[in-house]
Design a protein around this motif. Sequence first.
Motif, PDB file in Angstrom:
ATOM      1  N   GLY A   1      51.248  10.901 -24.851  1.00 31.47           N
ATOM      2  CA  GLY A   1      50.655  12.206 -25.129  1.00 31.47           C
ATOM      3  C   GLY A   1      50.724  13.124 -23.924  1.00 31.47           C
ATOM      4  N   THR A   2      49.972  14.195 -24.000  1.00 26.29           N
ATOM      5  CA  THR A   2      49.906  15.161 -22.906  1.00 26.29           C
ATOM      6  C   THR A   2      49.218  14.550 -21.695  1.00 26.29           C
ATOM      7  OG1 THR A   2      49.842  17.054 -24.413  1.00 26.29           O
ATOM      8  CG2 THR A   2      48.938  17.387 -22.198  1.00 26.29           C
ATOM      9  N   MET A   3      49.828  14.721 -20.508  1.00 24.76           N
ATOM     10  CA  MET A   3      49.217  14.236 -19.280  1.00 24.76           C
ATOM     11  C   MET A   3      48.887  15.422 -18.381  1.00 24.76           C
ATOM     12  SD  MET A   3      50.427  11.246 -16.619  1.00 24.76           S
ATOM     13  CE  MET A   3      50.365  10.044 -17.933  1.00 24.76           C
ATOM     14  N   ILE A   4      47.623  15.483 -17.973  1.00 29.79           N
ATOM     15  CA  ILE A   4      47.148  16.493 -17.022  1.00 29.79           C
ATOM     16  C   ILE A   4      47.041  15.829 -15.659  1.00 29.79           C
ATOM     17  CG2 ILE A   4      45.316  18.106 -16.424  1.00 29.79           C
ATOM     18  CD1 ILE A   4      44.486  18.141 -19.364  1.00 29.79           C
ATOM     19  N   LEU A   5      47.593  16.463 -14.640  1.00 30.09           N
ATOM     20  CA  LEU A   5      47.524  15.955 -13.269  1.00 30.09           C
ATOM     21  C   LEU A   5      46.576  16.820 -12.455  1.00 30.09           C
ATOM     22  CD1 LEU A   5      51.306  15.252 -12.538  1.00 30.09           C
ATOM     23  CD2 LEU A   5      49.627  13.770 -13.667  1.00 30.09           C
ATOM     24  N   CYS A   6      45.785  16.193 -11.594  1.00 26.78           N
ATOM     25  CA  CYS A   6      44.811  16.916 -10.779  1.00 26.78           C
ATOM     26  C   CYS A   6      44.688  16.242  -9.424  1.00 26.78           C
ATOM     27  CB  CYS A   6      43.453  16.932 -11.491  1.00 26.78           C
ATOM     28  SG  CYS A   6      42.161  17.849 -10.640  1.00 26.78           S
ATOM     29  N   GLY A   7      44.594  17.057  -8.369  1.00 19.38           N
ATOM     30  CA  GLY A   7      44.365  16.511  -7.037  1.00 19.38           C
ATOM     31  C   GLY A   7      45.192  17.185  -5.965  1.00 19.38           C
ATOM     32  N   GLY A   8      44.667  18.236  -5.350  1.00 25.47           N
ATOM     33  CA  GLY A   8      45.331  18.864  -4.216  1.00 25.47           C
ATOM     34  C   GLY A   8      46.557  19.688  -4.551  1.00 25.47           C
ATOM     35  N   PHE A   9      46.606  20.271  -5.737  1.00 20.77           N
ATOM     36  CA  PHE A   9      47.790  21.041  -6.123  1.00 20.77           C
ATOM     37  C   PHE A   9      47.720  22.484  -5.626  1.00 20.77           C
ATOM     38  CE2 PHE A   9      48.341  17.570  -9.122  1.00 20.77           C
ATOM     39  CZ  PHE A   9      49.718  17.421  -9.116  1.00 20.77           C
ATOM     40  N   ASP A  10      48.883  22.989  -5.217  1.00 20.98           N
ATOM     41  CA  ASP A  10      49.109  24.417  -5.052  1.00 20.98           C
ATOM     42  C   ASP A  10      50.268  24.781  -5.980  1.00 20.98           C
ATOM     43  OD1 ASP A  10      51.394  23.441  -3.792  1.00 20.98           O
ATOM     44  OD2 ASP A  10      50.682  23.900  -1.781  1.00 20.98           O
ATOM     45  N   ARG A  11      50.726  26.029  -5.917  1.00 20.60           N
ATOM     46  CA  ARG A  11      51.776  26.442  -6.853  1.00 20.60           C
ATOM     47  C   ARG A  11      53.056  25.628  -6.667  1.00 20.60           C
ATOM     48  NH1 ARG A  11      54.434  32.525  -7.700  1.00 20.60           N
ATOM     49  NH2 ARG A  11      56.411  31.750  -8.494  1.00 20.60           N
ATOM     50  N   GLU A  12      53.471  25.431  -5.432  1.00 23.18           N
ATOM     51  CA  GLU A  12      54.728  24.719  -5.167  1.00 23.18           C
ATOM     52  C   GLU A  12      54.657  23.279  -5.655  1.00 23.18           C
ATOM     53  OE1 GLU A  12      57.623  23.571  -1.369  1.00 23.18           O
ATOM     54  OE2 GLU A  12      55.954  24.972  -1.109  1.00 23.18           O
ATOM     55  N   ARG A  13      53.554  22.600  -5.352  1.00 21.47           N
ATOM     56  CA  ARG A  13      53.404  21.215  -5.782  1.00 21.47           C
ATOM     57  C   ARG A  13      53.288  21.115  -7.306  1.00 21.47           C
ATOM     58  NH1 ARG A  13      49.252  17.993  -1.769  1.00 21.47           N
ATOM     59  NH2 ARG A  13      50.858  17.197  -0.350  1.00 21.47           N
ATOM     60  N   ALA A  14      52.636  22.092  -7.920  1.00 15.34           N
ATOM     61  CA  ALA A  14      52.506  22.088  -9.374  1.00 15.34           C
ATOM     62  C   ALA A  14      53.867  22.234 -10.040  1.00 15.34           C
ATOM     63  CB  ALA A  14      51.565  23.202  -9.813  1.00 15.34           C
ATOM     64  N   GLU A  15      54.656  23.169  -9.554  1.00 13.11           N
ATOM     65  CA  GLU A  15      55.989  23.367 -10.125  1.00 13.11           C
ATOM     66  C   GLU A  15      56.848  22.122  -9.936  1.00 13.11           C
ATOM     67  OE1 GLU A  15      56.964  25.594 -12.047  1.00 13.11           O
ATOM     68  OE2 GLU A  15      56.062  27.535 -11.595  1.00 13.11           O
ATOM     69  N   ALA A  16      56.722  21.470  -8.788  1.00 14.91           N
ATOM     70  CA  ALA A  16      57.513  20.265  -8.535  1.00 14.91           C
ATOM     71  C   ALA A  16      57.128  19.144  -9.495  1.00 14.91           C
ATOM     72  CB  ALA A  16      57.320  19.807  -7.086  1.00 14.91           C
ATOM     73  N   ALA A  17      55.827  18.974  -9.739  1.00 15.89           N
ATOM     74  CA  ALA A  17      55.380  17.928 -10.654  1.00 15.89           C
ATOM     75  C   ALA A  17      55.886  18.169 -12.068  1.00 15.89           C
ATOM     76  CB  ALA A  17      53.857  17.842 -10.637  1.00 15.89           C
ATOM     77  N   LEU A  18      55.847  19.415 -12.505  1.00 12.63           N
ATOM     78  CA  LEU A  18      56.347  19.751 -13.843  1.00 12.63           C
ATOM     79  C   LEU A  18      57.864  19.595 -13.910  1.00 12.63           C
ATOM     80  CD1 LEU A  18      54.174  22.920 -14.569  1.00 12.63           C
ATOM     81  CD2 LEU A  18      53.838  20.614 -15.486  1.00 12.63           C
ATOM     82  N   ARG A  19      58.544  20.015 -12.862  1.00 12.29           N
ATOM     83  CA  ARG A  19      60.006  19.915 -12.819  1.00 12.29           C
ATOM     84  C   ARG A  19      60.461  18.459 -12.877  1.00 12.29           C
ATOM     85  NH1 ARG A  19      60.454  22.854  -8.722  1.00 12.29           N
ATOM     86  NH2 ARG A  19      60.635  21.259  -7.094  1.00 12.29           N
ATOM     87  N   ASN A  20      59.702  17.567 -12.239  1.00 14.69           N
ATOM     88  CA  ASN A  20      60.039  16.140 -12.220  1.00 14.69           C
ATOM     89  C   ASN A  20      59.477  15.382 -13.419  1.00 14.69           C
ATOM     90  OD1 ASN A  20      61.505  16.101  -9.719  1.00 14.69           O
ATOM     91  ND2 ASN A  20      59.553  16.280  -8.627  1.00 14.69           N
ATOM     92  N   ASP A  21      58.866  16.113 -14.353  1.00 12.45           N
ATOM     93  CA  ASP A  21      58.291  15.525 -15.566  1.00 12.45           C
ATOM     94  C   ASP A  21      57.257  14.455 -15.244  1.00 12.45           C
ATOM     95  OD1 ASP A  21      58.006  15.406 -18.356  1.00 12.45           O
ATOM     96  OD2 ASP A  21      59.310  13.650 -18.477  1.00 12.45           O
ATOM     97  N   CYS A  22      56.494  14.677 -14.188  1.00 10.71           N
ATOM     98  CA  CYS A  22      55.403  13.750 -13.861  1.00 10.71           C
ATOM     99  C   CYS A  22      54.175  14.007 -14.726  1.00 10.71           C
ATOM    100  CB  CYS A  22      55.026  13.896 -12.384  1.00 10.71           C
ATOM    101  SG  CYS A  22      56.347  13.418 -11.254  1.00 10.71           S
ATOM    102  N   GLY A  23      54.049  15.219 -15.227  1.00  8.79           N
ATOM    103  CA  GLY A  23      52.935  15.605 -16.083  1.00  8.79           C
ATOM    104  C   GLY A  23      53.306  16.827 -16.881  1.00  8.79           C
ATOM    105  N   ASP A  24      52.380  17.241 -17.749  1.00  8.67           N
ATOM    106  CA  ASP A  24      52.628  18.384 -18.629  1.00  8.67           C
ATOM    107  C   ASP A  24      51.789  19.599 -18.264  1.00  8.67           C
ATOM    108  OD1 ASP A  24      54.338  16.909 -20.663  1.00  8.67           O
ATOM    109  OD2 ASP A  24      52.491  15.712 -20.710  1.00  8.67           O
ATOM    110  N   LEU A  25      50.594  19.355 -17.737  1.00 14.20           N
ATOM    111  CA  LEU A  25      49.678  20.414 -17.333  1.00 14.20           C
ATOM    112  C   LEU A  25      49.129  20.069 -15.956  1.00 14.20           C
ATOM    113  CD1 LEU A  25      47.635  20.687 -20.672  1.00 14.20           C
ATOM    114  CD2 LEU A  25      49.550  22.140 -19.983  1.00 14.20           C
ATOM    115  N   ILE A  26      48.747  21.101 -15.188  1.00 17.82           N
ATOM    116  CA  ILE A  26      48.244  20.896 -13.831  1.00 17.82           C
ATOM    117  C   ILE A  26      46.853  21.482 -13.726  1.00 17.82           C
ATOM    118  CG2 ILE A  26      48.637  21.264 -11.386  1.00 17.82           C
ATOM    119  CD1 ILE A  26      50.833  19.607 -12.708  1.00 17.82           C
TER     120      ILE A  26
END
Length: 373
Positions: free
Chosen positions: A296-321
């Motif tokens: 299902g949908t995975m939300i990631l949380c913990g020390g994100f800024d815009r650059e890190r959020a975009e990287a996580a989404l780009r690498n398909d580590c999660g769906d929402l930040i």
Amino acid sequence: MSRKLFSRYSLASLVLPNRIVMAPMNRNRATDSQLAASAMTARYYAQRASAGLIIAEGTPVSPQARGCACTPGIYSTAQIAGWRQVTTAVHDQGGRIYLQLWHVGRVGHCGLRADASPPVGPSTIALHNDRVPVLDGGKEPVLQPCDPPRALRTEEVRAIVVDFARAARNAMAAGFDGVEIHAANGYLFDQFRCPYLNDRADAYGGATHKRWRFLLETTAAVAEAIGSERVGVRISPLGTAHEMQPDPAPLFTYGYLACQLDQLGIRYLHVYDQSGNWIHDPQSDLLQHLRACYSGTMILCGGFDRERAEAALRNDCGDLIAFGKHFIANPDLVERLRIGAPLAHWNASTIYKGGAQGYIDYPTLQEEAHSER
């Protein structure tokens, strides 16, 4: 730079205009005798309605569940009415909002309950250093050491499952779009998961599947009450908040849970890295394992800024930040991230203090520009 953070996302029947989630954060602003959310709380969340999804603060499901002074509950008619002000205000601004359902377990104090009953947990193992805010005869909460917990009886565990299902129905009556079950940060479900705290010999202690039984029974009951498509669960693997110890076998422990939640068909799994470390590594064994076990949908949380959020989404580590404290001082966080504007810093002294200061008085970029003119 990728702009996936600002793309639409479908969360069941909700269409999110962006992938930015406002993480649940206690603000301790319920000061009336009913412990209900106020018009000021409605304004606070409405100011932040541009988030793709708001997850409102941890909300006790019963008087027993309380762990802090001045936290609004979701177990009375007055509290349902108070939260209805909030959901109406958010929806009027075009937003979407879930409520986080909370039981603190052993992280508490007798002074937080009218009957002066002690906190409860899987066992009688007490906290040594933690303190919680308690109203001790004055208007301002003061930090007090946690009282030793009482171990829950088996039938009481099952009664708490009912409390959560009732609270979920109350949340729907208050107009929320869904609920999140708080199973992170050293609170009740995390305590039952922990082999160092859970020394039970009944159906809720021992092997990993027994220690997760409480959470899974609760999740199933909540899903039955309001529909699995309206339910999320938050976890904090490797977290040490409230004197927890990291799980000795996190891949097995959390992989098992993720697979079971996947079978229940809940809408999302909210993964919080308290260290703000491993969750940013796309090669993290734990992150990859959770992604593989939960479809299902995975939300990631913990020390994100815009650059890190975009990287996580780009690498398909999660769906929402999810962003936490940045939302405190930046009601227009989505716009600031979108245009790369500087972020205001929060005032730590007013996060839990009460009142409007440091709560609803942080200006947006537009308000700052207007005041400068």
